[in-house]
Enzyme design. Structure first.
Site, short mmCIF file in Angstrom:
data_model
loop_
_atom_site.label_atom_id
_atom_site.label_comp_id
_atom_site.label_asym_id
_atom_site.label_seq_id
_atom_site.Cartn_x
_atom_site.Cartn_y
_atom_site.Cartn_z
N ARG A 153 11.20 -7.02 3.97
CA ARG A 153 11.11 -5.45 3.65
C ARG A 153 12.14 -4.71 4.22
NH1 ARG A 153 5.89 -2.27 4.23
NH2 ARG A 153 5.90 -3.10 6.24
N LYS A 160 0.81 -1.30 0.04
CA LYS A 160 0.00 -0.10 0.04
C LYS A 160 0.92 1.31 0.10
CE LYS A 160 -2.19 -0.34 3.78
NZ LYS A 160 -1.99 -1.69 4.50
N ARG A 174 0.34 -8.35 13.69
CA ARG A 174 -0.44 -7.35 12.83
C ARG A 174 -1.28 -8.23 11.66
NH1 ARG A 174 4.80 -5.25 10.09
NH2 ARG A 174 3.44 -4.20 8.69
N ARG A 184 12.11 -2.74 9.89
CA ARG A 184 11.17 -1.75 10.87
C ARG A 184 10.85 -2.76 11.81
NH1 ARG A 184 5.85 0.10 7.52
NH2 ARG A 184 4.86 -1.16 9.04
N ARG A 242 -8.69 1.75 9.74
CA ARG A 242 -8.41 0.58 9.99
C ARG A 242 -9.33 -0.18 10.69
NH1 ARG A 242 -2.56 1.08 9.18
NH2 ARG A 242 -1.32 -0.77 9.33
#
Ligand code: ADP
Length: 260
Positions: A167, A49, A211, A200, A128
């Protein structure tokens, strides 16, 4: 030729500053259209996103409003400048849990001008939960504005986990790489600004599962919410960022009244 103007998102990232009740001001970005794009991006964490939001921002001349970026920016301020609610929010974030709706809404509400009074926006990471979606609906209704579309990026779970765990984000310019899918030329170093590439904190394996569980339980119901409002636009999030962007633009052109 002058470089294209890009909104620096100062108002969104900083909100009203502690030292003055004057909100921070972004460097202006000229409105490209009379009727700006007002988009919400949905999709599980790791679906891309943020990358699409960046690309769409440039293409549409809209402002990228990411709640995750606001929390990450707040995390970098000295501890003494953080409110108690923000300190608690950062703890939730570190564990991979959602920040409570009331904290998120306080933060968005004090930045509501970024939503109501701008040359279009791309909301990334907000809403969210159903409660957040209701708050947004009310804000927009009061401002006599409507969303253009809600784009839902779709990807199978195992690919999401692979993307998240690989990532790496540049500490300086925030460019995103992936150790498997999109590696930087030199390991751990950003191709664009030579900044350090970091993982992260919430991309660690223990936070990833938290998550994804929060997404399934709290965010996935938003798909139905926006489908019922006739705003949902599902997009397959497979392929390169440019391919996904092209797919998104094509669908926007066929399914919304306006052309990109
Ligand atoms: P992701 O890559 O998981 O989509 P984001 O950058 O959007 O991540 O957000 C990172 C974290 O910030 C979330 O896991 C959550 O803790 C917090 N957060 C961001 N936006 C919200 C929101 N709208 N409601 C609750 N928590 C949020």
């Amino acid at each position: 030729m002058n470089p294209p103007l890009k909104n620096d998102r100062l108002e969104w990232l900083q909100g009203p500053t502690a030292t003055s009740d004057q909100a921070a001001k972004c460097s202006a970005v000229p409105a490209k259209r009379k009727n700006p794009w007002r988009l919400v991006l949905l999709g599980a964490p790791g679906v891309g996103k943020g990358t699409q939001a960046e690309l769409l921002t440039e293409r549409l001349g809209a402002c990228h409003l990411s709640t995750g970026d606001v929390f990450r920016a707040a995390g970098k301020t000295p501890d003494c400048d953080k409110s108690a609610a923000m300190k608690a929010a950062l703890e939730y974030m570190r564990r991979g849990e959602l920040v409570p709706d009331s904290t998120v809404w306080d933060m968005v509400r004090e930045r509501s001008q970024c939503i109501l009074n701008c040359a279009g926006f791309i909301l990334d990471g907000f809403p969210r939960t159903l409660a957040q979606a209701e708050s947004l609906r009310k804000l927009m209704e009061d401002g006599k504005l409507a969303l253009s579309a809600v784009i839902n990026y779709e990807l199978p779970l195992h690919e999401i986990v692979q993307r998240l765990s690989g990532r790496r984000t540049c500490e300086k310019c925030k460019s995103v790489f992936n150790v498997k899918e999109r590696p930087s030329k030199a390991e751990g170093v950003c191709d664009h600004c030579a900044g350090r590439l970091l993982q992260r904190e919430d991309d660690r394996p223990e936070a990833i599962s938290v998550r994804l569980e929060a997404y399934e339980r709290l965010t996935a119901p938003l798909i139905r919410f926006y489908e019922n409002l006739g705003l949902l636009m599902p997009i397959a999030a497979r392929g390169t960022p440019d391919e996904i962007l092209a797919r998104t633009i094509e669908k926007m052109n066929t399914e919304t009244a306006e052309q990109v």
